[in-house]
Design an enzyme around this catalytic site. Structure first.
Site, PDB file in Angstrom:
ATOM      1  N   ARG A  18       0.848  -1.207   0.000  1.00  0.00           N
ATOM      2  CA  ARG A  18       0.000   0.000   0.000  1.00  0.00           C
ATOM      3  C   ARG A  18       0.878   1.251   0.000  1.00  0.00           C
ATOM      4  O   ARG A  18       0.572   2.258  -0.634  1.00  0.00           O
ATOM      5  CB  ARG A  18      -0.961  -0.001   1.191  1.00  0.00           C
ATOM      6  CG  ARG A  18      -1.672   1.342   1.391  1.00  0.00           C
ATOM      7  CD  ARG A  18      -3.048   1.239   2.058  1.00  0.00           C
ATOM      8  NE  ARG A  18      -3.111   0.320   3.170  1.00  0.00           N
ATOM      9  CZ  ARG A  18      -2.600   0.539   4.377  1.00  0.00           C
ATOM     10  NH1 ARG A  18      -1.944   1.665   4.644  1.00  0.00           N
ATOM     11  NH2 ARG A  18      -2.708  -0.367   5.325  1.00  0.00           N
ATOM     12  N   ASP A  36      -5.745  18.600 -15.663  1.00  0.00           N
ATOM     13  CA  ASP A  36      -6.057  17.225 -16.051  1.00  0.00           C
ATOM     14  C   ASP A  36      -5.553  17.064 -17.486  1.00  0.00           C
ATOM     15  O   ASP A  36      -6.122  17.629 -18.422  1.00  0.00           O
ATOM     16  CB  ASP A  36      -7.570  16.983 -15.955  1.00  0.00           C
ATOM     17  CG  ASP A  36      -7.949  15.544 -16.296  1.00  0.00           C
ATOM     18  OD1 ASP A  36      -7.210  14.891 -17.063  1.00  0.00           O
ATOM     19  OD2 ASP A  36      -9.002  15.071 -15.808  1.00  0.00           O
ATOM     20  N   TYR A  80     -14.776  16.817 -17.326  1.00  0.00           N
ATOM     21  CA  TYR A  80     -15.238  15.431 -17.306  1.00  0.00           C
ATOM     22  C   TYR A  80     -16.363  15.305 -16.264  1.00  0.00           C
ATOM     23  O   TYR A  80     -16.220  15.777 -15.126  1.00  0.00           O
ATOM     24  CB  TYR A  80     -14.050  14.542 -16.943  1.00  0.00           C
ATOM     25  CG  TYR A  80     -14.409  13.105 -16.728  1.00  0.00           C
ATOM     26  CD1 TYR A  80     -14.834  12.318 -17.784  1.00  0.00           C
ATOM     27  CD2 TYR A  80     -14.331  12.526 -15.476  1.00  0.00           C
ATOM     28  CE1 TYR A  80     -15.171  10.997 -17.593  1.00  0.00           C
ATOM     29  CE2 TYR A  80     -14.667  11.200 -15.278  1.00  0.00           C
ATOM     30  CZ  TYR A  80     -15.084  10.444 -16.336  1.00  0.00           C
ATOM     31  OH  TYR A  80     -15.425   9.138 -16.150  1.00  0.00           O
ATOM     32  N   LYS A 113      -6.904   5.952 -20.062  1.00  0.00           N
ATOM     33  CA  LYS A 113      -7.127   6.435 -21.418  1.00  0.00           C
ATOM     34  C   LYS A 113      -5.859   6.243 -22.267  1.00  0.00           C
ATOM     35  O   LYS A 113      -5.507   5.122 -22.562  1.00  0.00           O
ATOM     36  CB  LYS A 113      -7.625   7.882 -21.361  1.00  0.00           C
ATOM     37  CG  LYS A 113      -8.715   8.126 -20.293  1.00  0.00           C
ATOM     38  CD  LYS A 113     -10.014   7.409 -20.564  1.00  0.00           C
ATOM     39  CE  LYS A 113     -10.986   7.416 -19.391  1.00  0.00           C
ATOM     40  NZ  LYS A 113     -11.354   8.719 -18.845  1.00  0.00           N
TER      41      LYS A 113
HETATM   42  C1  LIG Z   1     -11.900   9.210 -17.667  1.00  0.00           C
HETATM   43  C2  LIG Z   1     -11.476  10.522 -17.165  1.00  0.00           C
HETATM   44  C3  LIG Z   1     -11.296  10.749 -15.790  1.00  0.00           C
HETATM   45  C4  LIG Z   1     -11.580   9.673 -14.770  1.00  0.00           C
HETATM   46  O1  LIG Z   1     -10.693   8.617 -14.880  1.00  0.00           O
HETATM   47  P1  LIG Z   1     -11.054   7.080 -14.449  1.00  0.00           P
HETATM   48  O2  LIG Z   1      -9.794   6.373 -14.747  1.00  0.00           O
HETATM   49  O3  LIG Z   1     -12.219   6.671 -15.289  1.00  0.00           O
HETATM   50  O4  LIG Z   1     -11.394   7.115 -13.005  1.00  0.00           O
HETATM   51  C5  LIG Z   1     -10.846  11.995 -15.395  1.00  0.00           C
HETATM   52  N1  LIG Z   1     -10.610  12.973 -16.288  1.00  0.00           N
HETATM   53  C6  LIG Z   1     -10.781  12.795 -17.612  1.00  0.00           C
HETATM   54  C7  LIG Z   1     -10.495  13.916 -18.543  1.00  0.00           C
HETATM   55  C8  LIG Z   1     -11.217  11.571 -18.090  1.00  0.00           C
HETATM   56  O5  LIG Z   1     -11.412  11.406 -19.404  1.00  0.00           O
END
Ligand SMILES: *Cc1c(COP(=O)(O)O)cnc(C)c1O
Length: 381
Positions: free
Chosen positions: A50, A174, A102, A199
């Site tokens: 962890r 982000d 998002y 992604k």
């Molecule tokens: C998918 C996404 C998230 C969240 O990520 P997860 O891995 O699904 O928890 C946050 N920001 C953006 C821009 C995303 O496309």
């Protein structure tokens, strides 16, 4: 870091280039929850997974190197990573965020953190004057997504972070959509970068992951402490899957962008496509900003068709392109933001942004671009 430091090379070789004990070219999966101590008061550097695990650590160093930063932390999902960043806030503090974030991030801010006394205002962060006017005494973060989701608006990170530094506010970006191959927000003055590693970084639509990256030692200490205390660190096997995905990140980004540019131009000319949002098109207002701050336009396209029926038809008729949430992987995916990714964004906010029943979002994969075009156009018939 030592040795070659070009993005494509870091992608392939990771932070360590090979595993030092065995020479393994593929970094091993240390599938161990705990680690033996040589003696009282001694440690191999690993105690309990962890807190830290060698496979996760290799991934964390790799993402830090890719983002030209000192510290990286890997979490179970993108949302877990964003939650770790929110742990830096205290009740009474305020976030100023991009207005088309998002949807999951809006849900986290509005439905969870609002219960802990943290408030959030959503504004068009491409408008610096509007951002300045919306700042409050208690604003602690300017939270940016660029390109924004799903309207593909481009925020000038340098301008925002310069203004934020003067006011003692942290800039959080982000960077999921452009990935570190095309954008390095920390070099532009941002304090914290977050990613949904699910992604582009993972790239194969098979693993969930998230990252927090920073150059600031005090912030890194707090995020690391949170990671250990709250326990949402990425598992060893998933860390390995993301390391493996990253090996091809640079060439995937190039190919996906090439395909996206091709499709955006063709879609733009289609009579049933009324609006198109892709920052690589000459008509996009954010193109010049990306040319200054980034190395690419990404591979996400949103477009508005002539009617709700056309939108529904496309979702039913696509064969090669999959109607599924998520983005960034080798498979092209199409989503309906209004009912999927952005369902939790309040209706009035959604409408004002242009997220309506005619808007579709396309994540362009690495398939043959003619095949993708043929699929889209038959679905548009
Ligand atoms: C998918 C996404 C998230 C969240 O990520 P997860 O891995 O699904 O928890 C946050 N920001 C953006 C821009 C995303 O496309």
């Amino acid at each position: 870091m030592q040795g070659p430091n070009k993005q494509e090379t870091i992608c392939v070789h990771g932070a360590s280039f090979f595993e030092k004990h065995t020479g393994a070219v593929s970094f091993p999966i240390y599938q161990s929850a705990t680690f033996r101590h040589p003696a009282l008061g001694e440690s191999t550097g690993y105690d309990y997974s962890r807190q830290q695990n060698p496979t996760r650590e290799e991934l964390e160093k790799t993402i830090a190197n890719l983002e030209k930063a000192k510290f990286g932390f890997a979490f179970a999902t993108g949302m877990a990573a964003i939650t770790a960043v929110l742990s830096l806030l205290k009740p009474g503090e305020h976030i100023l965020a991009t207005d088309d974030l998002y949807g999951g991030t809006v849900r986290l801010f509005n439905s969870i953190y609002s219960n802990y006394g943290i408030t959030c205002s959503y504004v068009d962060t491409t408008d610096i004057e509007l951002v300045k006017k919306t700042l409050r005494e208690n604003t602690k973060f300017i939270y940016i997504e660029t390109p924004s989701n799903p309207m593909m608006k481009i925020t000038e990170i340098q301008a925002i972070s310069k203004m934020a530094i003067e006011r003692n506010i942290l800039t959080v970006v982000d960077n999921t959509f452009l990935s570190p191959i095309f954008l390095n927000p920390i070099e532009l003055g941002a304090d914290i970068v977050v990613h949904s590693g699910t992604k582009y970084l993972g790239g194969h639509n098979d693993t969930l992951a998230g990252f927090v990256v920073t150059n600031k030692e005090n912030l890194a200490e707090q995020v690391q402490f949170y990671q250990k205390a709250a326990g949402a660190g990425l598992a060893p096997f998933d860390s390995w899957l993301i390391l493996r995905g990253i090996k091809t990140l640079a060439i995937r980004m190039q190919r996906q962008e090439e395909n996206a540019l091709y499709l955006a131009e063709k879609l733009k000319a289609h009579p049933k496509v009324k609006k198109i949002f892709y920052p690589g098109l000459p008509t996009h207002p954010g193109k010049a900003i990306l040319e200054k701050e980034a190395k690419g336009y990404g591979a996400m396209i949103s477009f508005e068709v002539d009617s709700k029926e056309t939108a529904e038809n496309i979702l039913r008729k696509v064969k090669l392109i999959l109607f599924a949430e998520s983005l960034g992987g080798v498979e092209s995916l199409i989503t309906y933001p209004m009912v999927q990714t952005h369902a939790d964004v309040p209706l009035s906010q959604r409408e004002a942004l242009g997220i309506n029943e005619r808007l579709l979002r396309l994540s362009v994969g690495i398939e043959n671009k003619e095949d993708l075009l043929a699929d889209l156009f038959q679905a548009l018939e």
